[in-house]
Scaffold this motif. Structure first.
Motif, PDB file in Angstrom:
ATOM      1  N   GLY A 178      44.312  54.263  40.313  1.00  0.00           N
ATOM      2  CA  GLY A 178      45.052  55.406  40.850  1.00  0.00           C
ATOM      3  C   GLY A 178      45.515  55.090  42.264  1.00  0.00           C
ATOM      4  O   GLY A 178      45.419  53.952  42.728  1.00  0.00           O
ATOM      5  N   VAL A 179      45.967  56.104  42.955  1.00  0.00           N
ATOM      6  CA  VAL A 179      46.461  55.937  44.328  1.00  0.00           C
ATOM      7  C   VAL A 179      45.373  55.314  45.212  1.00  0.00           C
ATOM      8  O   VAL A 179      44.230  55.775  45.216  1.00  0.00           O
ATOM      9  N   GLY A 180      45.724  54.243  45.902  1.00  0.00           N
ATOM     10  CA  GLY A 180      44.785  53.605  46.836  1.00  0.00           C
ATOM     11  C   GLY A 180      43.693  52.785  46.179  1.00  0.00           C
ATOM     12  O   GLY A 180      42.794  52.301  46.861  1.00  0.00           O
ATOM     13  N   GLU A 181      43.778  52.635  44.862  1.00  0.00           N
ATOM     14  CA  GLU A 181      42.727  51.904  44.143  1.00  0.00           C
ATOM     15  C   GLU A 181      43.261  50.583  43.594  1.00  0.00           C
ATOM     16  O   GLU A 181      44.472  50.361  43.537  1.00  0.00           O
ATOM     17  N   ALA A 182      42.360  49.735  43.143  1.00  0.00           N
ATOM     18  CA  ALA A 182      42.752  48.491  42.480  1.00  0.00           C
ATOM     19  C   ALA A 182      41.807  48.256  41.318  1.00  0.00           C
ATOM     20  O   ALA A 182      40.683  48.766  41.300  1.00  0.00           O
ATOM     21  N   VAL A 183      42.272  47.480  40.341  1.00  0.00           N
ATOM     22  CA  VAL A 183      41.370  47.017  39.284  1.00  0.00           C
ATOM     23  C   VAL A 183      41.325  45.500  39.363  1.00  0.00           C
ATOM     24  O   VAL A 183      42.376  44.856  39.491  1.00  0.00           O
ATOM     25  N   ILE A 184      40.133  44.957  39.340  1.00  0.00           N
ATOM     26  CA  ILE A 184      40.014  43.501  39.294  1.00  0.00           C
ATOM     27  C   ILE A 184      39.359  43.092  37.978  1.00  0.00           C
ATOM     28  O   ILE A 184      38.550  43.839  37.405  1.00  0.00           O
ATOM     29  N   ARG A 185      39.762  41.903  37.493  1.00  0.00           N
ATOM     30  CA  ARG A 185      39.051  41.283  36.370  1.00  0.00           C
ATOM     31  C   ARG A 185      37.943  40.480  37.020  1.00  0.00           C
ATOM     32  O   ARG A 185      38.201  39.595  37.836  1.00  0.00           O
ATOM     33  N   VAL A 186      36.701  40.841  36.714  1.00  0.00           N
ATOM     34  CA  VAL A 186      35.558  40.203  37.372  1.00  0.00           C
ATOM     35  C   VAL A 186      35.398  38.782  36.826  1.00  0.00           C
ATOM     36  O   VAL A 186      35.327  38.575  35.614  1.00  0.00           O
ATOM     37  N   THR A 187      35.379  37.805  37.730  1.00  0.00           N
ATOM     38  CA  THR A 187      35.214  36.412  37.300  1.00  0.00           C
ATOM     39  C   THR A 187      33.803  35.899  37.573  1.00  0.00           C
ATOM     40  O   THR A 187      33.370  34.941  36.960  1.00  0.00           O
TER      41      THR A 187
ATOM     42  N   GLY B 141      27.833  50.706  41.304  1.00  0.00           N
ATOM     43  CA  GLY B 141      26.551  50.665  40.597  1.00  0.00           C
ATOM     44  C   GLY B 141      25.538  51.631  41.182  1.00  0.00           C
ATOM     45  O   GLY B 141      24.337  51.494  40.965  1.00  0.00           O
ATOM     46  N   ASN B 142      26.038  52.614  41.942  1.00  0.00           N
ATOM     47  CA  ASN B 142      25.169  53.615  42.558  1.00  0.00           C
ATOM     48  C   ASN B 142      25.759  54.990  42.271  1.00  0.00           C
ATOM     49  O   ASN B 142      25.190  55.784  41.523  1.00  0.00           O
ATOM     50  N   THR B 143      26.970  55.228  42.830  1.00  0.00           N
ATOM     51  CA  THR B 143      27.634  56.506  42.562  1.00  0.00           C
ATOM     52  C   THR B 143      28.883  56.324  41.694  1.00  0.00           C
ATOM     53  O   THR B 143      29.390  57.296  41.139  1.00  0.00           O
ATOM     54  N   ILE B 144      29.408  55.107  41.610  1.00  0.00           N
ATOM     55  CA  ILE B 144      30.555  54.828  40.722  1.00  0.00           C
ATOM     56  C   ILE B 144      30.254  53.559  39.922  1.00  0.00           C
ATOM     57  O   ILE B 144      29.333  52.813  40.262  1.00  0.00           O
ATOM     58  N   ASN B 145      31.062  53.319  38.884  1.00  0.00           N
ATOM     59  CA  ASN B 145      30.810  52.156  38.033  1.00  0.00           C
ATOM     60  C   ASN B 145      30.834  50.861  38.827  1.00  0.00           C
ATOM     61  O   ASN B 145      31.606  50.686  39.769  1.00  0.00           O
ATOM     62  N   GLY B 146      29.972  49.926  38.382  1.00  0.00           N
ATOM     63  CA  GLY B 146      29.754  48.692  39.126  1.00  0.00           C
ATOM     64  C   GLY B 146      30.312  47.444  38.477  1.00  0.00           C
ATOM     65  O   GLY B 146      31.160  47.499  37.568  1.00  0.00           O
ATOM     66  N   ALA B 147      29.824  46.304  38.956  1.00  0.00           N
ATOM     67  CA  ALA B 147      30.474  44.998  38.768  1.00  0.00           C
ATOM     68  C   ALA B 147      29.976  44.171  37.586  1.00  0.00           C
ATOM     69  O   ALA B 147      30.563  43.125  37.287  1.00  0.00           O
ATOM     70  N   GLN B 148      28.924  44.603  36.912  1.00  0.00           N
ATOM     71  CA  GLN B 148      28.446  43.802  35.776  1.00  0.00           C
ATOM     72  C   GLN B 148      29.263  44.196  34.547  1.00  0.00           C
ATOM     73  O   GLN B 148      28.794  44.814  33.592  1.00  0.00           O
ATOM     74  N   ALA B 149      30.540  43.835  34.605  1.00  0.00           N
ATOM     75  CA  ALA B 149      31.529  44.286  33.628  1.00  0.00           C
ATOM     76  C   ALA B 149      32.716  43.332  33.661  1.00  0.00           C
ATOM     77  O   ALA B 149      32.851  42.541  34.590  1.00  0.00           O
ATOM     78  N   GLU B 150      33.578  43.456  32.657  1.00  0.00           N
ATOM     79  CA  GLU B 150      34.763  42.583  32.651  1.00  0.00           C
ATOM     80  C   GLU B 150      35.816  43.040  33.667  1.00  0.00           C
ATOM     81  O   GLU B 150      36.546  42.221  34.208  1.00  0.00           O
ATOM     82  N   TYR B 151      35.893  44.374  33.888  1.00  0.00           N
ATOM     83  CA  TYR B 151      36.857  44.904  34.859  1.00  0.00           C
ATOM     84  C   TYR B 151      36.142  45.893  35.774  1.00  0.00           C
ATOM     85  O   TYR B 151      35.167  46.546  35.368  1.00  0.00           O
ATOM     86  N   LEU B 152      36.661  46.016  36.993  1.00  0.00           N
ATOM     87  CA  LEU B 152      36.034  46.883  37.988  1.00  0.00           C
ATOM     88  C   LEU B 152      37.104  47.641  38.760  1.00  0.00           C
ATOM     89  O   LEU B 152      38.077  47.049  39.242  1.00  0.00           O
TER      90      LEU B 152
ATOM     91  N   VAL C 263      33.260  39.253  42.391  1.00  0.00           N
ATOM     92  CA  VAL C 263      34.346  38.333  42.715  1.00  0.00           C
ATOM     93  C   VAL C 263      35.326  38.459  41.559  1.00  0.00           C
ATOM     94  O   VAL C 263      34.899  38.527  40.395  1.00  0.00           O
ATOM     95  N   GLY C 264      36.619  38.516  41.823  1.00  0.00           N
ATOM     96  CA  GLY C 264      37.553  38.678  40.710  1.00  0.00           C
ATOM     97  C   GLY C 264      38.991  38.417  41.080  1.00  0.00           C
ATOM     98  O   GLY C 264      39.302  37.919  42.171  1.00  0.00           O
ATOM     99  N   VAL C 265      39.850  38.757  40.114  1.00  0.00           N
ATOM    100  CA  VAL C 265      41.291  38.582  40.280  1.00  0.00           C
ATOM    101  C   VAL C 265      41.932  39.964  40.122  1.00  0.00           C
ATOM    102  O   VAL C 265      41.582  40.707  39.189  1.00  0.00           O
ATOM    103  N   ILE C 266      42.854  40.306  41.033  1.00  0.00           N
ATOM    104  CA  ILE C 266      43.500  41.620  40.956  1.00  0.00           C
ATOM    105  C   ILE C 266      44.384  41.687  39.714  1.00  0.00           C
ATOM    106  O   ILE C 266      45.214  40.790  39.492  1.00  0.00           O
ATOM    107  N   VAL C 267      44.192  42.723  38.897  1.00  0.00           N
ATOM    108  CA  VAL C 267      45.065  42.898  37.735  1.00  0.00           C
ATOM    109  C   VAL C 267      45.922  44.161  37.844  1.00  0.00           C
ATOM    110  O   VAL C 267      46.948  44.265  37.184  1.00  0.00           O
ATOM    111  N   GLU C 268      45.508  45.118  38.657  1.00  0.00           N
ATOM    112  CA  GLU C 268      46.292  46.357  38.823  1.00  0.00           C
ATOM    113  C   GLU C 268      46.132  46.854  40.244  1.00  0.00           C
ATOM    114  O   GLU C 268      45.009  46.879  40.760  1.00  0.00           O
TER     115      GLU C 268
END
Ligand SMILES: NC(=O)c1ccc[n+]([C@@H]2O[C@H](COP(=O)([O-])OP(=O)(O)OC[C@H]3O[C@@H](n4cnc5c(N)ncnc54)[C@H](O)[C@@H]3O)[C@@H](O)[C@H]2O)c1
Ligand SMILES: [Zn+2]
Ligand SMILES: [Zn+2]
Length: 351
Positions: free
Chosen positions: A23-32, A117-128, A61-66
């Motif tokens: 969304g606005v001001g956000e990014a999605v990364i593919r976690v590598t 991984g505390n108040t919002i979804n965390g990094a042990q995932a394919e996308y973040l 650590v990842g690559v920006i996808v969105e």
């Protein structure tokens, strides 16, 4: 996408879940690459509460996808490191330099900068989904590998900050209590800050050996020697800075007892229950002691600085990555890391 979901106490599972979108001001990364933190163990064991259904992990650590609207200076395809702590960059706490205590747009909120991984979804995932992306995406220099930077997100940032908050000066004698991943990074930090003597305390032979590799001049096995007396002897009366990197009454108290008057106790451990200060260890309150605490510093400028320290060859944290797993094998990684098997220090998880 696949992600490690906290379903309840001692119940985590790699599930198929919807992929996030920016969304606005956000990014999605593919976690590598990501890893597991001691704090994730506290979460899985129910010692630190998070909501069931949450994806855990906070070292991405990842690559920006969105990229959502409003995020500038980076583009899709960029490799990025994101800190475990994601400050908003706009609140009173952030703008006063206390990003880890980010007030979510308002004043201050204790530990408010720790979201993944505390108040919002965390990094042990394919996308973040990365919130406040403008403040939190740090481009990784081409010559650095994922493994060279992944520990900078949390444990290295925290450990180095232990030495920085302690105000270590050139020529100081520093003692670091516990040589887990955080303590080992604090040991490296004390050396980087110019300590002339760094003493690492633990009992695990493998970790004491790693402590020497990370910069300890002397290591003490607390089961073999009286650490307080030995530190006083080695430092001619007491350490200038004691770093506590475990979070127990025993180590906090010993860190205080090792200090010279006017010295600084820099505390990194996460404590539970009541923490007591015996008056005689504290010179009855008039020993000019300093006690400081630090939550892992995050944000893109912190990550940029740490990557520069690594890129310029000042420090190397890759020896701490002792084991490698894929995301689908993460249950095995949790077992190995949680039970400290096979000399593990940190595990690399590749989604
Ligand atoms: N401040 C922060 O931002 C932050 C961030 C992450 C973790 N932490 C906290 O840092 C602490 C350390 O985390 P970690 O993952 O490095 O720990 P860890 O559990 O991996 O390692 C702890 C080490 O302490 C040693 N130890 C046990 N008792 C000891 C004693 N009496 N004296 C000396 N050493 C002793 C163990 O042998 C082990 O090597 C935890 O409290 C964790 O929650 C703080
Ligand atoms: Zn952590
Ligand atoms: Zn903020």
């Amino acid at each position: 996408m696949k992600a490690l979901v906290f379903r309840g106490v001692n119940d985590v599972h790699v599930d198929e879940v919807p992929r996030p979108h920016a969304g606005v001001g956000e990014a999605v990364i593919r976690v590598t690459l990501t890893t597991i933190c001691g704090t994730d163990l506290h979460i899985v064991r129910g010692e630190y509460l998070v909501r069931p259904g949450l994806i855990i992990g906070h070292e991405p650590v990842g690559v920006i996808v969105e990229l959502g609207p409003g995020v500038t200076g980076v583009q899709a395809g960029d490799r990025v490191l994101v800190g475990a702590i994601t400050p908003c960059g706009q609140c009173r706490a952030c703008l006063s330099g206390h990003q880890a205590q980010c007030g979510h747009g308002a004043g201050y909120e204790a530990i408010g900068g720790w979201r993944f991984g505390n108040t919002i979804n965390g990094a042990q995932a394919e996308y973040l989904l990365v919130p406040y992306a403008q403040a939190n995406l740090a481009k990784i220099p081409d010559e650095l590998t994922d493994e060279q930077v992944v520990l900078l997100a949390d444990i290295a940032s925290t450990g180095l900050a232990g030495a920085e908050s302690g105000g270590v000066r050139i020529g100081d004698a520093v003692v670091v209590f516990a040589q887990g991943p955080i303590g080992l990074s604090a040991t490296a930090g004390a050396k980087l800050m110019g300590a002339s003597l760094v003493i690492g305390v633990d009992t695990d032979a493998n970790r004491l050996q790693m402590a020497r590799r990370m910069g300890a001049d002397v290591t003490l096995d607390y089961k073999e020697v009286d650490v307080v007396n030995e530190v006083k002897r080695l430092t001619d009366g007491g350490a200038d800075v004691s770093i506590e990197a475990l979070g127990t009454q025993e180590t906090f108290e010993e860190a205080l007892r090792c200090l010279r008057p006017g010295g600084t106790l820099s505390s990194l451990g996460v404590y539970s229950g009541k923490l007591q200060i015996p008056y005689e260890a504290f010179a009855a309150g008039i020993g000019d002691h300093h006690i400081v605490t630090t939550l892992c510093p995050g944000g893109k400028e912190r990550m940029r600085r740490l990557m520069e320290v690594v890129r310029r060859g000042r420090v190397d944290f890759t020896p701490l990555l002792t084991h490698r797993f894929s995301l689908t094998e993460i249950a095995q990684a949790y077992q190995l890391f949680g039970e400290r098997l096979d000399g593990v220090i940190k595990v690399a998880i590749r989604p």
